[in-house]
Design an enzyme around this catalytic site. Structure first.
Site, PDB file in Angstrom:
ATOM      1  N   LYS A  96      63.926  46.219  59.212  1.00 57.38           N
ATOM      2  CA  LYS A  96      62.581  46.738  59.454  1.00 57.38           C
ATOM      3  C   LYS A  96      62.341  46.841  60.955  1.00 57.38           C
ATOM      4  O   LYS A  96      62.480  45.873  61.690  1.00 57.38           O
ATOM      5  CB  LYS A  96      61.520  45.845  58.807  1.00 57.38           C
ATOM      6  CG  LYS A  96      60.113  46.407  58.922  1.00 57.38           C
ATOM      7  CD  LYS A  96      59.130  45.641  58.058  1.00 57.38           C
ATOM      8  CE  LYS A  96      57.714  46.187  58.174  1.00 57.38           C
ATOM      9  NZ  LYS A  96      57.618  47.602  57.748  1.00 57.38           N
ATOM     10  N   HIS A 126      60.082  39.929  56.853  1.00 60.43           N
ATOM     11  CA  HIS A 126      60.731  41.110  56.284  1.00 60.43           C
ATOM     12  C   HIS A 126      62.229  41.091  56.586  1.00 60.43           C
ATOM     13  O   HIS A 126      62.703  40.291  57.390  1.00 60.43           O
ATOM     14  CB  HIS A 126      60.115  42.402  56.845  1.00 60.43           C
ATOM     15  CG  HIS A 126      58.835  42.796  56.182  1.00 60.43           C
ATOM     16  ND1 HIS A 126      57.607  42.316  56.596  1.00 60.43           N
ATOM     17  CD2 HIS A 126      58.585  43.606  55.128  1.00 60.43           C
ATOM     18  CE1 HIS A 126      56.659  42.827  55.823  1.00 60.43           C
ATOM     19  NE2 HIS A 126      57.224  43.607  54.925  1.00 60.43           N
TER      20      HIS A 126
END
Length: 233
Positions: A135, A131
């Site tokens: 995040k 990600h």
């Protein structure tokens, strides 16, 4: 449909754009420090905030008879608490670690593959997720959902980040650039490797799935998930 957006970051703004394109109206939006509009006008709330705020946000909507679609991750240990509040308030609720239609099909594929692999003990399963660097939670909620689908059909007793324990499912979490979300499930043996993979190209898939869930939830009472929305058995 009149929508309240709890969380107005990148995800909230994407949901707003796509919802308006579909003819819906955003009547309330909030960030950690400010809000705009009237929450009580909403037919449904779509909640993408932070783990520390999620339970309070969801509970407030239940108490005001507003159905909730939540995609916030990192608070799942309090899930049963939220279900009790929903039941007490006769509320309406959908939680998903990922609202993408493709990812939910991937979840089903993952569960089916885990069943197929169950007798073949020489194959060791693992998960890798990648990600964007902003995040905060690791592993992702999507990776945890994938792990649950594997563990249910195996002799593994839990998942663990960067695990070396043969009794635990190893998850590797990487943070790179502006990656929207890539998840790979792998079964490796000494002879070969079998893998399935989902890669998100934009946030639109997550946002459209959340809007689809909100449309579906209107007029219903109780707790549901994306399998209900997509009629996946």
């Amino acid at each position: 449909m009149k929508i309240a957006l709890l969380g107005y970051g990148k995800m909230g703004k994407t949901i707003e754009r796509l919802a308006m394109e579909k003819g819906h109206e955003v009547v309330f939006k909030s960030t950690q420090n400010a809000s705009e509009g009237n929450l009580k006008e909403a037919d449904v709330a779509i909640e993408f905030t932070i783990a520390e705020a999620a339970v309070e946000n969801i509970s407030f909507c239940f108490q005001n008879n507003i159905p909730v679609v939540s995609g916030t991750t990192g608070w799942i240990k309090r899930y049963n608490e939220v279900l009790k509040i929903c039941e007490k308030c006769n509320g309406s609720f959908i939680y998903a670690s990922n609202f993408s239609v493709g990812v939910n099909l991937f979840f089903n594929l993952n569960g089916y593959l885990a069943q197929l692999m169950q007798p073949w003990k020489e194959y060791i399963p693992s998960i890798e997720e990648i990600h964007h660097t902003q995040k905060k939670d690791a592993p992702s909620g999507t990776a945890i959902s994938l792990a649950d689908g594997i563990i249910r059909h195996s002799e593994l007793d839990a998942w663990e980040l960067d695990s070396k324990d043969s009794k635990k499912l190893n998850i590797t979490a990487l943070r790179e650039g502006d990656v929207k979300g890539t998840h790979t499930v792998e079964y490796r043996s000494n002879i070969d490797t079998l893998s399935i993979r989902h890669e998100a190209h934009s946030r639109d898939g997550f946002a459209l799935g959340a809007i689809l869930a909100a449309e579906w939830l209107i007029g219903k009472k109780g707790v549901y998930n994306m399998k209900d929305v997509l009629n996946l058995k």
